[in-house]
Design a protein around this motif. Structure first.
Motif, PDB file in Angstrom:
ATOM      1  N   SER A   6       0.826  -1.215   0.000  1.00  0.00           N
ATOM      2  CA  SER A   6       0.000   0.000   0.000  1.00  0.00           C
ATOM      3  C   SER A   6       0.857   1.260   0.000  1.00  0.00           C
ATOM      4  O   SER A   6       0.407   2.329  -0.410  1.00  0.00           O
ATOM      5  CB  SER A   6      -0.925   0.016   1.225  1.00  0.00           C
ATOM      6  OG  SER A   6      -0.179  -0.026   2.426  1.00  0.00           O
ATOM      7  N   PHE A  47      -7.977   0.672   2.524  1.00  0.00           N
ATOM      8  CA  PHE A  47      -7.771  -0.380   1.536  1.00  0.00           C
ATOM      9  C   PHE A  47      -8.364  -1.694   2.027  1.00  0.00           C
ATOM     10  O   PHE A  47      -8.469  -1.935   3.236  1.00  0.00           O
ATOM     11  CB  PHE A  47      -6.285  -0.546   1.229  1.00  0.00           C
ATOM     12  CG  PHE A  47      -5.655   0.681   0.630  1.00  0.00           C
ATOM     13  CD1 PHE A  47      -6.160   1.240  -0.529  1.00  0.00           C
ATOM     14  CD2 PHE A  47      -4.562   1.279   1.239  1.00  0.00           C
ATOM     15  CE1 PHE A  47      -5.586   2.371  -1.084  1.00  0.00           C
ATOM     16  CE2 PHE A  47      -3.970   2.408   0.691  1.00  0.00           C
ATOM     17  CZ  PHE A  47      -4.488   2.957  -0.470  1.00  0.00           C
ATOM     18  N   GLU A  48      -8.736  -2.564   1.077  1.00  0.00           N
ATOM     19  CA  GLU A  48      -9.406  -3.824   1.388  1.00  0.00           C
ATOM     20  C   GLU A  48      -8.481  -5.001   1.118  1.00  0.00           C
ATOM     21  O   GLU A  48      -7.845  -5.070   0.060  1.00  0.00           O
ATOM     22  CB  GLU A  48     -10.674  -3.973   0.536  1.00  0.00           C
ATOM     23  CG  GLU A  48     -11.701  -2.875   0.768  1.00  0.00           C
ATOM     24  CD  GLU A  48     -12.899  -3.012  -0.162  1.00  0.00           C
ATOM     25  OE1 GLU A  48     -12.944  -4.021  -0.910  1.00  0.00           O
ATOM     26  OE2 GLU A  48     -13.770  -2.122  -0.148  1.00  0.00           O
ATOM     27  N   ASN A  92      -6.791  -2.456  -5.553  1.00  0.00           N
ATOM     28  CA  ASN A  92      -7.516  -1.532  -4.683  1.00  0.00           C
ATOM     29  C   ASN A  92      -7.797  -0.215  -5.394  1.00  0.00           C
ATOM     30  O   ASN A  92      -8.927   0.291  -5.361  1.00  0.00           O
ATOM     31  CB  ASN A  92      -6.724  -1.282  -3.398  1.00  0.00           C
ATOM     32  CG  ASN A  92      -7.141  -2.179  -2.254  1.00  0.00           C
ATOM     33  OD1 ASN A  92      -8.085  -1.892  -1.530  1.00  0.00           O
ATOM     34  ND2 ASN A  92      -6.443  -3.307  -2.115  1.00  0.00           N
TER      35      ASN A  92
END
Length: 461
Positions: A27, A76-77, A86
């Motif tokens: 990320s 974020f997932e 994402n």
């Protein structure tokens, strides 16, 4: 449903989602991923691969997403797997089918290869700034210690007198080479892989050179298989980082030794030392010890990525997801160590008297005594033997060479005269080594000026 889920009849097991996901560590590449996607979308529009209005909407929305991420408005997932999915999922949620056009002509394989190169290029620039700060500190210390004499060592035995400035400038040279290695690494990293696709490029008429120019790359990759499977640039960078840490560790080792009571050459500032929970007198050089310890951590990252890559067939394999945690940790560790190490040496106390007193012991002027005889006409090997016997005599009589009387000197060679005392003084021993690269004051001043010129050249790049 996964963005790639059309071929599947069952949903991925949650444990597989967790195992497969890299969002928890990749990320950090959100900015590079979005900037790369903006450049890709811009190119798709210009090349008329997607409608221009769609290209512009995608670009504008990606910029909004970037702003929202930086303002902490987006979470974020894990089930979206990685930063790439994402971002794309968020884009589609905001502009619908237009967002689905973004991935035209690219794969996650060349997308991640692009993102990691962009991210690490930025990190190289940050690490270089930290190294330059360290180099400036070394120059500052050197300028203040041009006349500070201490023993130089081989085998951790006192060898010959040098200056503290000369010693510090030795480390300057090490970190200068580190900067040069990062520059070289940057050149090979600054090659744009987007357009390689999954492994065999694409049938779309992409303008790869346009994307490279938009993102500040010097060149494009020349082989699509290599473009997605190359991780040499990561291995090279973590190798550079390992060498940086090795230099910091060697420096730390000396500082740890020098700060001991037995040496007493330096004392760490209270702000960069710790105490003992049981022994109230202790002042421990924990910063230097931690830097030394963290060196092994960076070495581990190097071995990890080498091992991951050692048996991978072309092209992309999921194993390569393991490259990021290793390189990210190595980068983070070096960035953690450099600033605190720089401040530690900038604030340490230098005990000049203890250094000078140590240089007076251990017969550090023995080589100069031999050279004195050579200048009187005695072959060096004969002079070496004479001075070896002289040292043995001094040890037996608990004297330094320069404490011998003229009568004692004459017992070893009738060629020795009163000028010997000046010739073997510590100051003369240092100033007489006036070769380029030597410890004489004027040579160290030359080295410092060259160091300043090097730093200036780096800042002006």
């Amino acid at each position: 449903m996964k963005l790639w889920g059309g071929r599947f009849e069952k949903s991925t097991d949650k444990s597989v989602d967790d195992f497969n996901s890299s969002i928890r560590f990749d990320s950090r590449m959100y900015k590079q991923d979005i900037l790369g996607s903006i450049a890709h979308a811009k190119m798709l529009g210009k090349c008329k691969i997607i409608p221009q209005e769609d290209s512009e909407l995608i670009q504008a929305t990606l910029k909004e997403i970037l702003k929202d991420i930086e303002n902490g408005k987006i979470d974020f997932e894990i089930d979206a797997e990685d930063i790439h999915m994402n971002i794309e999922k968020i884009l589609i949620s905001r502009i619908g089918d237009v967002g689905k056009r973004l991935h035209t002509g690219r794969s996650r394989n060349d997308q991640v290869a692009l993102d990691i190169r962009m991210y690490l290029k930025d990190e190289i620039c940050e690490i270089k700034k930290m190294l330059i700060s360290l180099e400036n500190t070394l120059i500052d210390i050197s300028e203040k210690n041009l006349d500070t004499i201490l023993p130089g060592y081989t085998h951790l035995q006192r060898a010959q007198p040098i200056t503290f400035a000369h010693h510090m400038m030795a480390y300057f040279q090490m970190f200068k080479r580190d900067i040069s290695r990062l520059d070289d690494c940057y050149k090979r990293m600054n090659i744009m892989p987007l357009g390689s696709g999954a492994l065999a490029s694409t049938t779309y008429p992409l303008d790869r050179y346009m994307v490279a120019d938009e993102l500040g790359f010097d060149e494009i990759t020349e082989n699509s298989l290599d473009g997605v499977s190359d991780r040499d640039f990561i291995i090279e960078l973590v190798s550079c980082l390992s060498i940086i840490m090795m230099h910091l560790s060697r420096f730390s080792e000396e500082l740890i030794i020098w700060s001991s009571h037995e040496f007493g050459f330096v004392e760490m500032d209270d702000a960069y030392s710790t105490g003992s929970s049981i022994m109230p007198q202790k002042k421990n050089p924990d910063v230097a010890e931690l830097v030394r310890g963290k060196t092994g951590r960076v070495y581990g990252s190097l071995i990890s990525i080498l091992t991951v890559m050692k048996a991978l067939p072309l092209a992309y394999n999921k194993d390569m997801q393991e490259d990021k945690e290793s390189i990210f940790d190595a980068v983070d560790t070096v960035k953690l160590c450099l600033p605190v190490f720089t401040q530690m040496i900038a604030t340490m106390k230098i005990n000049k008297e203890n250094m000078y007193r140590a240089a007076q012991g251990g017969f550090t002027n023995a080589t100069d005594m031999a050279d004195y005889l050579v200048k009187k006409g005695i072959p060096f090997r004969d002079a070496h033997e004479i001075i070896g016997k002289m040292v043995l005599y001094c040890i037996g009589n608990n004297k330094a060479i320069d404490e011998l009387t003229m009568e004692e000197f004459k017992n070893f060679s009738p060629l020795i005269t009163e000028d010997v005392y000046k010739e073997i003084s510590l100051e003369t021993c240092v100033s007489g080594r006036n070769l380029p690269g030597g410890p004489a004051k004027e040579r160290v001043l030359e080295a410092i000026q060259k160091g300043k010129d090097f730093i200036k050249s780096q800042i002006n790049k």
